[in-house]
Design an enzyme around this catalytic site. Structure first.
Site, PDB file in Angstrom:
ATOM      1  CE  LYS A 138      -3.500   2.492   2.678  1.00  0.00           C
ATOM      2  NZ  LYS A 138      -4.572   2.402   3.690  1.00  0.00           N
ATOM      3  CG  HIS A 280      -9.255 -25.695 -37.534  1.00  0.00           C
ATOM      4  ND1 HIS A 280      -9.287 -24.353 -37.218  1.00  0.00           N
ATOM      5  CD2 HIS A 280      -8.975 -25.754 -38.858  1.00  0.00           C
ATOM      6  CE1 HIS A 280      -9.049 -23.633 -38.297  1.00  0.00           C
ATOM      7  NE2 HIS A 280      -8.844 -24.455 -39.299  1.00  0.00           N
TER       8      HIS A 280
END
Length: 518
Positions: A138, A280
């Site tokens: 912080k 694919h």
């Protein structure tokens, strides 16, 4: 640039911490420490002060309370440009703490041990550590927080170069917030999976998982109008595509990673030397067994040469030069292998757009979880790591398979596990001949695979990822010329299906397990 005058070091993972602390001390940094870390530093002749001596309060309650003190958190949270904060520090004898090196109790490791009780788990929940980490993060404008031993060297270098600026401290703070978030997530996962008697369920009531972006965004998502990124799961037990560096080629894409993952997952399941070509997300050509690597690759490519164009090739042995020369003959998107000889690298270096991915291992996947995002939620399941044991199979027809048919059925079964359901695979002599994938009914999958295989299918074996609900599927593969079929069994019409196989002299095996893949 703020200098580092005082550091607080208190770590559970003590990797490299003595060297880091010594380097700080050599740079004139005053070190505060606690418990086992302080003992380690003194054993290494590194000067440090106990936090308890600094705060005037001893460690208490079996070490549960050590750093939860205003003199610690005031020193971490004070804003160095705020006169009110500085006045409070002077009034209460609080010393400024410029660097905090903390990592947390090994909660995950503790609860993973056999016999870990609820009390054991509770005692491995860190309280003071997360408080210090969050406070430091912080206040990263003024405080450097270090939670990862891998950052020790770069922090020292930045100190020496007077480069430990706010942007660098913010990056360390982000890492610290992620550290505490993952820690809290692990605790929530563990306790929300416990029954009242302490036994554990497979899936917690609250599921938290942290994924880490491995690099900048991909070229795009499935399509150019979609943005995409790749996040690695550090808790995955299996090999991650994040562990496979790209050695050459243009930027990797979303589809490249998905298809390379599908190809390598299959080739890892095949014990003998094998080659898998995926297009694919489905294997279009697979070969294994006898012959050189180049010959095996040629068989896999020839199984569906049209689909192989622009595909992904996966190997479970290091890529050799002869094979590389064959790959260079056609357009491929990706080659993934657990190694590349220097000669192979030299051959493929001319293919500037071909991506080479280096896998650290070709061992089969042993466990882990799989995820599928759906609208409004997440589907979670155990990874399908099942490898079929021939001894667990049952011959259900009058005719038993020949040894060659057994080999082809088991090979086809391994491939079918990695084909989108409904899946049908025709194979012979360790090579796929036709693959029917992703159809809405099994008969169409059979017909598509048979059509692709043509006359070569005569005398082949077939694998079906799930049972045949009617005899029409067996009739279709028999008409194509197959002589053996492996399938899970379990249909209410099994007797009808078995009878159809007997009528056409097809050997049929039941596995008792299916491999749906959606």
């Amino acid at each position: 640039m703020a200098s580092i005058k005082r550091a607080l070091i208190s770590v559970s993972d003590k990797t490299g911490v003595a060297d880091f602390a010594r380097a700080l001390a050599d740079r004139g940094v005053d070190i505060l420490s606690t418990g086992g870390t302080a003992k380690l530093l003194r054993d290494e002749n590194i000067a440090c002060r106990d936090v308890s001596d600094y705060t005037g309060f001893p460690e208490m309650m079996d070490g549960r309370v050590k750093t939860l003190n205003p003199k610690v958190h005031g020193g971490i949270l004070a804003r160095h440009d705020n006169e009110g904060d500085l006045a409070s520090m002077r009034e209460h004898g609080i010393e400024q703490i410029d660097l905090v090196c903390v990592n947390l109790y090994p909660f995950r490791e503790a609860v993973a041990k056999e016999g870990c009780t609820i009390d054991d788990a509770i005692e491995n929940i860190d309280i003071g550590g997360p408080c210090m980490v969050r406070a430091s993060a912080k206040n990263h404008r003024f405080v450097t927080i270090v939670v990862d031993p891998a950052d020790y060297t770069s922090v020292l270098t930045a100190m020496d170069e007077d480069a430990l600026d706010e942007s660098r401290r913010r990056a360390l703070a982000v890492k610290a917030f992620a550290h505490t978030a993952a820690y809290d997530g692990a605790i929530a996962n563990h306790f929300s999976a416990l029954n009242t008697d302490g036994s554990k369920r497979d899936f917690p009531d609250v599921f938290t998982r942290q994924f880490i972006k491995t690099a900048d965004e991909l070229r795009y998502g499935e399509n150019p109008h979609q943005a995409g990124a790749f996040y690695a799961d550090p808790e995955d037990d299996g090999l991650s595509m994040a562990d496979c560096p790209v050695l050459q080629g243009k930027a990797i894409s979303y589809n490249n990673i998905a298809d390379a993952d599908a190809a390598f997952a299959l080739v890892r399941d095949l014990g003998d030397e094998a080659v898998v070509i995926v297009k694919h997300a489905n294997p279009c050509g697979v070969a294994m067994g006898a012959g050189s690597q180049a010959e095996i690759y040629e068989r896999a490519r020839a199984a569906d040469a049209v689909s192989a164009f622009g595909g992904i090739a996966a190997f479970n042995r290091p890529l050799e030069a002869d094979t590389a020369a064959l790959i260079a003959e056609t357009f491929m998107e990706v080659v993934i292998a657990p190694g590349f000889t220097d000669a192979a690298r030299k051959v493929l270096a001319e293919r500037k757009n071909l991506r080479l991915m280096l896998a650290p291992s070709a061992a089969p996947v042993s466990g882990g979880l799989e995820f599928k995002r759906v609208n409004g939620g997440l589907l979670v399941q155990q990874r399908d790591a099942h490898i079929l044991d021939r001894a667990a199979c049952t011959v259900v027809t009058k005719r038993a398979p020949t040894e060659a048919e057994w080999n082809d059925m088991l090979f086809a079964w391994s491939v079918a596990k990695h084909v989108k359901s409904n899946a049908i695979v025709f194979a012979k002599n360790g090579t796929t001949l036709g693959v029917g994938a992703g159809q809405m009914n099994r008969v169409n999958s059979t017909r598509i695979a048979a059509h692709h295989g043509g006359d070569a299918i005569k005398g082949s074996a077939v694998a079906s990822d799930a049972f045949f609900p009617f005899r029409d599927g067996v009739d279709a593969l028999a008409q194509a010329g197959a002589t053996a079929v492996i399938q899970p069994g379990g249909s209410i019409r099994d007797d009808e299906v078995i009878a159809a196989a007997d009528e056409q002299d097809i050997a049929m095996i039941f596995t008792g397990i299916r491999h749906f893949r959606h």
